[in-house]
Write a protein that holds these residues in place. Structure first.
Motif, PDB file in Angstrom:
ATOM      1  N   LYS A 210       0.637  -1.098   0.029  1.00 45.04           N
ATOM      2  CA  LYS A 210      -0.043   0.222  -0.163  1.00 45.04           C
ATOM      3  C   LYS A 210       0.857   1.171  -0.044  1.00 45.04           C
ATOM      4  CE  LYS A 210      -2.384  -1.162   3.593  1.00 45.04           C
ATOM      5  NZ  LYS A 210      -2.542  -2.654   4.323  1.00 45.04           N
ATOM      6  N   ILE A 211       0.564   2.428  -0.386  1.00 45.59           N
ATOM      7  CA  ILE A 211       0.994   3.612  -0.493  1.00 45.59           C
ATOM      8  C   ILE A 211       1.708   4.038   0.513  1.00 45.59           C
ATOM      9  CG2 ILE A 211       0.801   6.066  -1.513  1.00 45.59           C
ATOM     10  CD1 ILE A 211      -1.211   4.929  -3.409  1.00 45.59           C
ATOM     11  N   GLY A 212       2.977   4.854   0.698  1.00 42.26           N
ATOM     12  CA  GLY A 212       3.374   5.302   1.616  1.00 42.26           C
ATOM     13  C   GLY A 212       4.675   4.717   2.299  1.00 42.26           C
ATOM     14  N   LYS A 213       5.288   5.729   3.047  1.00 40.74           N
ATOM     15  CA  LYS A 213       6.604   5.168   3.713  1.00 40.74           C
ATOM     16  C   LYS A 213       6.211   4.283   5.134  1.00 40.74           C
ATOM     17  CE  LYS A 213       8.132   9.150   4.602  1.00 40.74           C
ATOM     18  NZ  LYS A 213       9.005  10.069   5.241  1.00 40.74           N
ATOM     19  N   VAL A 214       5.157   4.537   5.838  1.00 46.43           N
ATOM     20  CA  VAL A 214       4.842   3.458   6.932  1.00 46.43           C
ATOM     21  C   VAL A 214       4.286   2.292   6.421  1.00 46.43           C
ATOM     22  CG1 VAL A 214       3.186   3.417   8.870  1.00 46.43           C
ATOM     23  CG2 VAL A 214       4.220   5.547   8.261  1.00 46.43           C
ATOM     24  N   HIS A 215       3.542   2.318   5.296  1.00 47.57           N
ATOM     25  CA  HIS A 215       3.136   0.749   4.837  1.00 47.57           C
ATOM     26  C   HIS A 215       4.382   0.017   4.291  1.00 47.57           C
ATOM     27  CE1 HIS A 215      -1.267   2.437   4.383  1.00 47.57           C
ATOM     28  NE2 HIS A 215      -1.140   1.491   5.322  1.00 47.57           N
ATOM     29  N   ALA A 216       5.064   0.731   3.535  1.00 51.58           N
ATOM     30  CA  ALA A 216       6.286   0.084   3.142  1.00 51.58           C
ATOM     31  C   ALA A 216       7.053  -0.484   4.090  1.00 51.58           C
ATOM     32  CB  ALA A 216       7.112   0.929   1.968  1.00 51.58           C
TER      33      ALA A 216
END
Ligand code: ADE
Length: 230
Positions: free
Chosen positions: A49-55
């Motif tokens: 899923k999109i974004g730094k936290v998800h990654a």
């Protein structure tokens, strides 16, 4: 050898699943992880899923839960450098978080104490990637990729990211995967194909080229994994 491949969006991993054909799937913490047995290696594929936290969640899960020994990111990016065109393939030599700002305390933009301003991709993976590009007769551009939790679609913001970080492309996950891997001492490499130019037309260009550019990056990563999994 267990290798993790992360994309941010479904469109970024669908081409990989189509290439590998057979996989088991497992859901952990809101993401599906696809487990593939390939030429004696285990390959784990997921979109975060999109974004730094998800990654960061996906990268950590791949390391702690699946024992991934190398992590590769495949996806699309907004081009910042002049001369970059939709579909061009990039190798992030270094990654930074363009949206981190504690300059009020005298720190450089993008820097967090006890962290790094720039995270460097693994040299072995970068060297192998360049060999694969040569084999494929494909030109691969190299440089700093800046990550932040913002879709950049504005010329002024784009110019400021170039000025501050000398970045060639912008996306929303790479530096967080780099930060996780750096902390766990896991070699990593981030590949992106250009979907837009991070300017006023970026959202239309992204919608138009997400699938085709994601495919270019995924096909390249497939070939790279083929080379390193032996
Ligand atoms: N990913 C692809 N294009 C992007 C952009 N313009 N900004 C942030 N992430 C992106």
């Amino acid at each position: 050898m267990t290798i993790g491949i992360i994309g941010a969006m479904r469109e970024e991993i669908v081409p990989l699943l189509a290439l590998y054909k057979e996989y088991e799937s497992m859901e952990i913490a809101g993401n599906v992880y696809y487990k593939i047995a390939y030429k004696g290696a285990n390959i784990i594929v997921a979109y975060s899923k999109i974004g730094k936290v998800h990654a960061a969640i996906s990268a950590t899960t791949m390391i702690l839960r699946f024992g991934c020994e190398k992590i590769i990111f495949s996806g699309v990016a907004g081009g910042l450098a002049k001369g970059l065109n939709v579909g061009d393939l990039l190798l992030a030599t270094k990654l930074c978080q363009h949206d981190v700002d504690i300059t009020a305390f005298g720190h450089a933009k993008g820097f967090i104490p006890e962290g790094k301003l720039f995270y460097e991709s693994d040299k072995y993976l970068c060297d192998k990637a360049k060999e694969v590009a040569k084999d494929m007769n494909l030109s691969i551009k190299e440089g700093v990729v800046a990550s932040g939790d913002q879709f950049i679609a504005n010329q002024q913001i784009k110019d400021s990211i170039v000025k501050e970080f000398d970045a060639i492309a912008v996306e929303m996950e790479g530096a967080s995967v780099a930060c996780v891997c750096d902390n766990f001492k896991i070699p990593y490499c981030i590949f992106r194909s250009i979907s837009d130019s991070a300017d006023g037309e970026a959202s239309q260009s992204f919608d138009e080229f997400l699938e085709s550019s994601a495919k270019i990056s995924a096909h390249f990563v497939y070939k790279l994994v083929d080379k390193i999994s032996l």
